[in-house]
Motif scaffolding. Sequence first.
Motif, PDB file in Angstrom:
ATOM      1  N   VAL A 335       4.279  -7.152 -29.164  1.00 47.34           N
ATOM      2  CA  VAL A 335       3.363  -6.733 -28.109  1.00 47.34           C
ATOM      3  C   VAL A 335       4.094  -5.783 -27.169  1.00 47.34           C
ATOM      4  CG1 VAL A 335       1.955  -8.800 -28.228  1.00 47.34           C
ATOM      5  CG2 VAL A 335       3.905  -8.765 -26.718  1.00 47.34           C
ATOM      6  N   GLU A 336       3.347  -4.854 -26.573  1.00 49.76           N
ATOM      7  CA  GLU A 336       4.001  -3.811 -25.794  1.00 49.76           C
ATOM      8  C   GLU A 336       4.495  -4.313 -24.449  1.00 49.76           C
ATOM      9  OE1 GLU A 336       1.301  -0.663 -24.996  1.00 49.76           O
ATOM     10  OE2 GLU A 336      -0.187  -1.915 -23.984  1.00 49.76           O
ATOM     11  N   ALA A 337       3.868  -5.340 -23.887  1.00 51.75           N
ATOM     12  CA  ALA A 337       4.272  -5.835 -22.569  1.00 51.75           C
ATOM     13  C   ALA A 337       5.422  -6.824 -22.701  1.00 51.75           C
ATOM     14  CB  ALA A 337       3.084  -6.512 -21.871  1.00 51.75           C
ATOM     15  N   ARG A 338       6.303  -6.826 -21.719  1.00 49.48           N
ATOM     16  CA  ARG A 338       7.348  -7.845 -21.670  1.00 49.48           C
ATOM     17  C   ARG A 338       6.705  -9.165 -21.289  1.00 49.48           C
ATOM     18  NH1 ARG A 338      12.735  -5.872 -21.515  1.00 49.48           N
ATOM     19  NH2 ARG A 338      13.421  -7.887 -20.721  1.00 49.48           N
ATOM     20  N   THR A 339       7.078 -10.220 -21.991  1.00 43.40           N
ATOM     21  CA  THR A 339       6.449 -11.516 -21.763  1.00 43.40           C
ATOM     22  C   THR A 339       6.955 -12.135 -20.464  1.00 43.40           C
ATOM     23  OG1 THR A 339       6.259 -11.880 -24.137  1.00 43.40           O
ATOM     24  CG2 THR A 339       6.072 -13.805 -22.715  1.00 43.40           C
ATOM     25  N   GLU A 340       6.015 -12.424 -19.596  1.00 43.72           N
ATOM     26  CA  GLU A 340       6.335 -13.069 -18.318  1.00 43.72           C
ATOM     27  C   GLU A 340       5.668 -14.444 -18.326  1.00 43.72           C
ATOM     28  OE1 GLU A 340       5.457 -12.357 -13.542  1.00 43.72           O
ATOM     29  OE2 GLU A 340       5.257 -10.704 -14.967  1.00 43.72           O
ATOM     30  N   TYR A 341       6.453 -15.486 -18.122  1.00 45.18           N
ATOM     31  CA  TYR A 341       5.895 -16.831 -18.240  1.00 45.18           C
ATOM     32  C   TYR A 341       4.862 -17.090 -17.155  1.00 45.18           C
ATOM     33  CZ  TYR A 341       5.405 -21.861 -18.634  1.00 45.18           C
ATOM     34  OH  TYR A 341       4.880 -23.117 -18.798  1.00 45.18           O
ATOM     35  N   GLU A 342       3.715 -17.551 -17.577  1.00 44.08           N
ATOM     36  CA  GLU A 342       2.680 -17.933 -16.627  1.00 44.08           C
ATOM     37  C   GLU A 342       1.800 -19.016 -17.238  1.00 44.08           C
ATOM     38  OE1 GLU A 342      -0.973 -14.958 -16.898  1.00 44.08           O
ATOM     39  OE2 GLU A 342       0.878 -13.848 -16.467  1.00 44.08           O
ATOM     40  N   VAL A 343       1.306 -19.873 -16.393  1.00 44.09           N
ATOM     41  CA  VAL A 343       0.432 -20.957 -16.833  1.00 44.09           C
ATOM     42  C   VAL A 343      -1.012 -20.519 -16.593  1.00 44.09           C
ATOM     43  CG1 VAL A 343      -0.192 -23.380 -16.553  1.00 44.09           C
ATOM     44  CG2 VAL A 343       2.181 -22.662 -16.214  1.00 44.09           C
ATOM     45  N   PRO A 344      -1.819 -20.385 -17.641  1.00 43.94           N
ATOM     46  CA  PRO A 344      -3.212 -19.963 -17.453  1.00 43.94           C
ATOM     47  C   PRO A 344      -3.956 -20.926 -16.531  1.00 43.94           C
ATOM     48  CG  PRO A 344      -2.607 -19.987 -19.781  1.00 43.94           C
ATOM     49  CD  PRO A 344      -1.500 -20.644 -19.046  1.00 43.94           C
ATOM     50  N   GLY A 345      -4.914 -20.401 -15.784  1.00 47.02           N
ATOM     51  CA  GLY A 345      -5.656 -21.227 -14.844  1.00 47.02           C
ATOM     52  C   GLY A 345      -6.388 -22.382 -15.493  1.00 47.02           C
ATOM     53  N   TYR A 346      -6.757 -22.223 -16.770  1.00 42.14           N
ATOM     54  CA  TYR A 346      -7.514 -23.277 -17.448  1.00 42.14           C
ATOM     55  C   TYR A 346      -6.620 -24.371 -18.015  1.00 42.14           C
ATOM     56  CZ  TYR A 346      -5.997 -20.878 -21.697  1.00 42.14           C
ATOM     57  OH  TYR A 346      -5.237 -20.299 -22.686  1.00 42.14           O
ATOM     58  N   ALA A 347      -5.305 -24.121 -18.125  1.00 41.53           N
ATOM     59  CA  ALA A 347      -4.417 -25.016 -18.883  1.00 41.53           C
ATOM     60  C   ALA A 347      -4.415 -26.432 -18.315  1.00 41.53           C
ATOM     61  CB  ALA A 347      -3.001 -24.446 -18.922  1.00 41.53           C
ATOM     62  N   ILE A 348      -4.113 -26.570 -17.027  1.00 39.78           N
ATOM     63  CA  ILE A 348      -4.013 -27.911 -16.435  1.00 39.78           C
ATOM     64  C   ILE A 348      -5.371 -28.610 -16.383  1.00 39.78           C
ATOM     65  CG2 ILE A 348      -3.452 -29.170 -14.313  1.00 39.78           C
ATOM     66  CD1 ILE A 348      -1.137 -27.266 -13.882  1.00 39.78           C
ATOM     67  N   PRO A 349      -6.452 -27.932 -15.916  1.00 39.35           N
ATOM     68  CA  PRO A 349      -7.758 -28.617 -15.935  1.00 39.35           C
ATOM     69  C   PRO A 349      -8.185 -29.082 -17.326  1.00 39.35           C
ATOM     70  CG  PRO A 349      -7.865 -26.660 -14.554  1.00 39.35           C
ATOM     71  CD  PRO A 349      -6.539 -26.623 -15.244  1.00 39.35           C
ATOM     72  N   VAL A 350      -7.963 -28.238 -18.342  1.00 42.49           N
ATOM     73  CA  VAL A 350      -8.363 -28.611 -19.704  1.00 42.49           C
ATOM     74  C   VAL A 350      -7.528 -29.792 -20.203  1.00 42.49           C
ATOM     75  CG1 VAL A 350      -8.367 -27.859 -22.118  1.00 42.49           C
ATOM     76  CG2 VAL A 350      -9.278 -26.364 -20.347  1.00 42.49           C
ATOM     77  N   ALA A 351      -6.215 -29.751 -19.946  1.00 41.53           N
ATOM     78  CA  ALA A 351      -5.344 -30.841 -20.401  1.00 41.53           C
ATOM     79  C   ALA A 351      -5.711 -32.153 -19.722  1.00 41.53           C
ATOM     80  CB  ALA A 351      -3.884 -30.487 -20.115  1.00 41.53           C
ATOM     81  N   VAL A 352      -5.920 -32.103 -18.400  1.00 37.19           N
ATOM     82  CA  VAL A 352      -6.299 -33.318 -17.661  1.00 37.19           C
ATOM     83  C   VAL A 352      -7.659 -33.816 -18.136  1.00 37.19           C
ATOM     84  CG1 VAL A 352      -6.864 -34.262 -15.399  1.00 37.19           C
ATOM     85  CG2 VAL A 352      -4.897 -32.740 -15.659  1.00 37.19           C
ATOM     86  N   ALA A 353      -8.611 -32.883 -18.315  1.00 36.91           N
ATOM     87  CA  ALA A 353      -9.949 -33.280 -18.782  1.00 36.91           C
ATOM     88  C   ALA A 353      -9.870 -33.913 -20.171  1.00 36.91           C
ATOM     89  CB  ALA A 353     -10.876 -32.065 -18.803  1.00 36.91           C
ATOM     90  N   ALA A 354      -9.014 -33.357 -21.057  1.00 37.25           N
ATOM     91  CA  ALA A 354      -8.858 -33.928 -22.408  1.00 37.25           C
ATOM     92  C   ALA A 354      -8.307 -35.345 -22.332  1.00 37.25           C
ATOM     93  CB  ALA A 354      -7.937 -33.037 -23.246  1.00 37.25           C
ATOM     94  N   CYS A 355      -7.347 -35.556 -21.435  1.00 43.66           N
ATOM     95  CA  CYS A 355      -6.767 -36.902 -21.289  1.00 43.66           C
ATOM     96  C   CYS A 355      -7.793 -37.884 -20.731  1.00 43.66           C
ATOM     97  CB  CYS A 355      -5.540 -36.845 -20.374  1.00 43.66           C
ATOM     98  SG  CYS A 355      -4.115 -36.036 -21.124  1.00 43.66           S
ATOM     99  N   VAL A 356      -8.539 -37.452 -19.724  1.00 40.09           N
ATOM    100  CA  VAL A 356      -9.565 -38.325 -19.130  1.00 40.09           C
ATOM    101  C   VAL A 356     -10.626 -38.652 -20.178  1.00 40.09           C
ATOM    102  CG1 VAL A 356     -11.418 -38.451 -17.425  1.00 40.09           C
ATOM    103  CG2 VAL A 356      -9.183 -37.541 -16.772  1.00 40.09           C
ATOM    104  N   LEU A 357     -11.079 -37.622 -20.911  1.00 40.62           N
ATOM    105  CA  LEU A 357     -12.117 -37.835 -21.923  1.00 40.62           C
ATOM    106  C   LEU A 357     -11.628 -38.780 -23.013  1.00 40.62           C
ATOM    107  CD1 LEU A 357     -14.950 -37.007 -22.882  1.00 40.62           C
ATOM    108  CD2 LEU A 357     -13.891 -35.126 -24.141  1.00 40.62           C
ATOM    109  N   ALA A 358     -10.400 -38.543 -23.506  1.00 47.14           N
ATOM    110  CA  ALA A 358      -9.844 -39.413 -24.551  1.00 47.14           C
ATOM    111  C   ALA A 358      -9.717 -40.848 -24.051  1.00 47.14           C
ATOM    112  CB  ALA A 358      -8.483 -38.880 -25.004  1.00 47.14           C
TER     113      ALA A 358
END
Length: 831
Positions: A335-358
Motif C-alpha cells: 500500500v502506498e501509505a505508511r501504516t500508522e497504528y490506529e484503533v477503528p471507532g467501531y472496534a471496541i463497541p463491536v468487541a464489547v457488543a459481541a461479548c455481551v451478546l455471547a
Amino acid sequence: MIQAGWDRLRLFNIGELLAHRGRTIMSMVVMGISAGLLVSVFSISGSITGSVDKLTHSLGGNAALEVSGITDAGFDQALLPQIRAVPGIGTAVPMLRESIGADADRAMLIGADASVSKLGSDLGGALQDQASTLLNVPNGVLIGSAMGHREGEQIQLGSITATVAGVLDESTSKRLNSGHIVIALLPVAQKIADRPGRLDSIQIIPAAKTDVEQLRSDLTKLVAGHAVVADPDLRTAQAGGSLQLVKYSTLASSAAALIVSSFLIYNAMSMAVAQRRPMLSLLRAIGGRRGPVVRGLLAEAAILGLFGGFVGSLVGIVMGRIAIGKLPAAIVQSVEARTEYEVPGYAIPVAVAACVLASVIAAAIAARQVYKVAPIEALAPVGTSTSDEVSRLLKWGSLVVGAVMVGAGVVVADADLGRLSLVSISLAIAGAVVLCFSATGPIVRVIAAVARLFGAPGALGATTIERAPRRVWATTMTVMIGIAAIVAMGNASRNMVDAAAQTFQGLGRTDVFVSATAMEQFPTGPLLPSDLKDKLRGIPGISDIGSAQMAFATLGRGRVMLQGYEGGVARSSALDGTSQQDLDRMAAGQGIVVSRDVARSLGVSEGSGVDLPTPTGVHHVTVLRVVPYFSAIAGVVVLDLNILRQWYQRPGETIIGIDFAPNADHEAVFNAIRAAVPAQLHVVTGEQAVTAISSSVRQGMSISSAILWIVVLVSTVALLNTLMLSVLERRRELGVLRAMGTSRRFLLRTVLTEAAGIGVTGAALGLAVGSATHYLATVALGHAISIDIHYQASPLLLVYAIVALALSLLGSIPPALRAAHLPIVEAIAAD
C-alpha cells in the motif's frame, strides 16, 4: 418499578457476582481475552485501510471523483485539458504521486499545481502557504517533519538535487503520510520522478447541481480505458483487499475464542442456577415469577460480558500494536501509505457488543432451567432434576441442524468462493459442536467410563460427572474446540506454507537476483537504474542475464499484480508448463496468463477474451492459461515483458536475474555483482529469495496460530472454572468424606479423574473433528489463495493434540488442591 428492578438486580445478581469473586473474575477474564483478540484483529486491518483513507482525504479533500492511473506509470498529462472541458467539472486538480526510497526510508512524492488549494485538503493548505517560497527556490520542495531534513538543506531526490524550501509542522506532517512526504510543484515533481508529462491522479470536484453519476459516465467515456474513473476511496478498498486472508483467518480464530468463552459463561450460569435452587424454590413458593429471575440472570451475564469486554478491549489495543509489527513486509509495502497504528471507532463497541451478546445467549440457554424447575423440584440436588435432561425433540433437532451445518461447510469449501471459502472451517467446527449436543448422553457416559478406569477415585468422579451432564458436556466442548482448531488450522497452515513455498521454488533455479526492494516484498518498484543491466553483463563468470518487472494495476475495482518476464532467467513458476506457441502469442500481445482468483473475479476461463485497460488504451487479449499461483495480496496477470513495457509505459525492470557460467567461482562472481550494484539495492541468491518469501508466508499465518493457542489457554481456564465450581458445589459432600476418613490424596485424585475423563474425551473428539476439518481447511485455503494445497497428515497432528490436552489438564490442578485441603468443619457447616 425501575427501583424495584434495580434492588432485585443488586441483591440477587450483583451480590452473587461479588460473593463468588473467583467465578466472576475467571468469566470476565475469558470474555476479556475474546474481546482483546477481536479488537486487535480489527485494529490490524483498520490501521492499513485507515492509513490509506487518511492519506486519501488529506490529499483529495472535497473531491467526489478521482481519475487515477492504472499503474504507477500514470497517464498522459494531455488528458487534463480534455477533462477540464467536460460539462459539470467544477475543479480538476492534477497530481503526481510516487513512492520514493525503499524499506524504512520509503516516502511519498507529491506534485500539484496552484489549483490544489480549491480541494480544501491538508495538501492544499500546505502548498498555498508555501507557494511563493517554492516558486522562488530552484527545485524547491516541502519536506515532512519525519524526513529529518532542515530548511535550506540540499538533498538528492531521484536524478536531481533539490532544496528544502520548508519543513511542514508536526500537525500537518502527521496527517500527510505520517510526515514521510515530499511536496513539490508539479513540474519539479515530474523532474524528480523522471516522468515528464505524466500524471497519477486528477481530483474532481463537480460543479454545483451536477449529477455525479452522469459525470462519472462522461469521464469514463473520455479516458477510454487509459485511466480509471472511480470514487477516491478506491485506493482504500484495494488496500483492504491485500489484508483479506490475514483478516479472515484471524477473525475465524478469534471467533473460536469467543465460542469457547460462551461455553464457559454457560457453565457459570448453569452453576449459578444450581447453587441458587434453594433460594429460587423459596421465591417460587412465596409467589415469585420466573420471568424476573431469568431477566436477572441475563443481566448478570450482560454485566460479565460488558466489563470483561471493555477491559479486554483495552488490552486488545496493546495486542494490536504488537501484531501490526508482525505483519509480512509484502502486505505493509503493498500500500502506498505508511501504516500508522490506529484503533477503528467501531472496534471496541463491536468487541464489547459481541461479548455481551455471547454472554447473554449462553446465559439464556442456561436460564431455561428456571422455567423447567417446579418449586418442590428446585430443592433437589443437581442431576435429579428434569432440567438436566435433554428432550428427545431437541436431540433430533440438533442432529439435523448439525448435519446441515457440516454439509454446508463441505459445499462452501468445495464451491471455490475465494476467500469466503474460509467460512467453511467455522461452519464445520460449529456443526460438529451441534452434533455433539445431540449425543450429550453417550459423550457423558464415555467421560464417566474414562474416569472409572482410574479405580475407586474414578468411580466417585464418574458419579459427579453423571450428575451434571450439560455442564460436563459444555466443558468437553471447550476442550474439543481448542484442540480441533489447533489440529485443523495448525496443520492446514503448514500445508499451505509448503504449497506456497513450492510456488516460488522455481526462483531457486536462478543464481542471483537484483532488486530495489527485498524479495519477501513483491518487487513492484522502483525501477532499477537503466544502465545497471549492461554494467552487470560485463562481469566475468555470468552466462545469462534477464529482466523481469512487477507492478500493481487496477482491473475493475480490484487490483492485480502484473508480471512480465524475459527469456528463461527470473521466470515465474506461473509460466511453468506454458507451451512455446503460447509464449509466442504472449510476445505478440495476443494473450495473457492469469491466476485462478483473477479468472474467478472476471468470470473467465482458458480461451476467454478479456479487455485489458492500460495507459495506452484498452487491449483485447485471450486468456491462454489459468494457473494456480499464491495470491494472498493480489491476483496475478502475466504478460510478455516487452508488451508490459509498451502497454503500461513502464520501461526498464524491477528485477534482474543472473545465471552463472558452469565453471564460474560463485562466491567471486557474487561479490563482483555486489560491488557493481548500488548499496541501496538488494542482491540475493535464488535460494535466499525462496527462503525469504517462505518466511514471509509463515509470518503472515503466525498471528492466526498465536490466537489458536490462546483458544487452548481459554479452554484451560474453562476446565479450571468448571472443576472449581464442581468442588464448591460439593463442599459439604467432600467434607463428609473427609470426616469419614477419606484421605486428601483420594479426593485430589477424584477431581483429577474428572478432568482426565473430560480432557481425554474432549481431546479424542477434537482430534477426530480437527483431522476431518484439516482436510476441509486445505481445500478452503487453496481456493482462498489460488494454489493447490495437498492434504498431508503429520505426526505433529498428534503432538498438537497432546500438548493442547496437557495445557487443558493444567486447569484441573487448582480445584484438585482446593478439594484436598478443604477444612472439614467448615465444609460440613456449609449448607
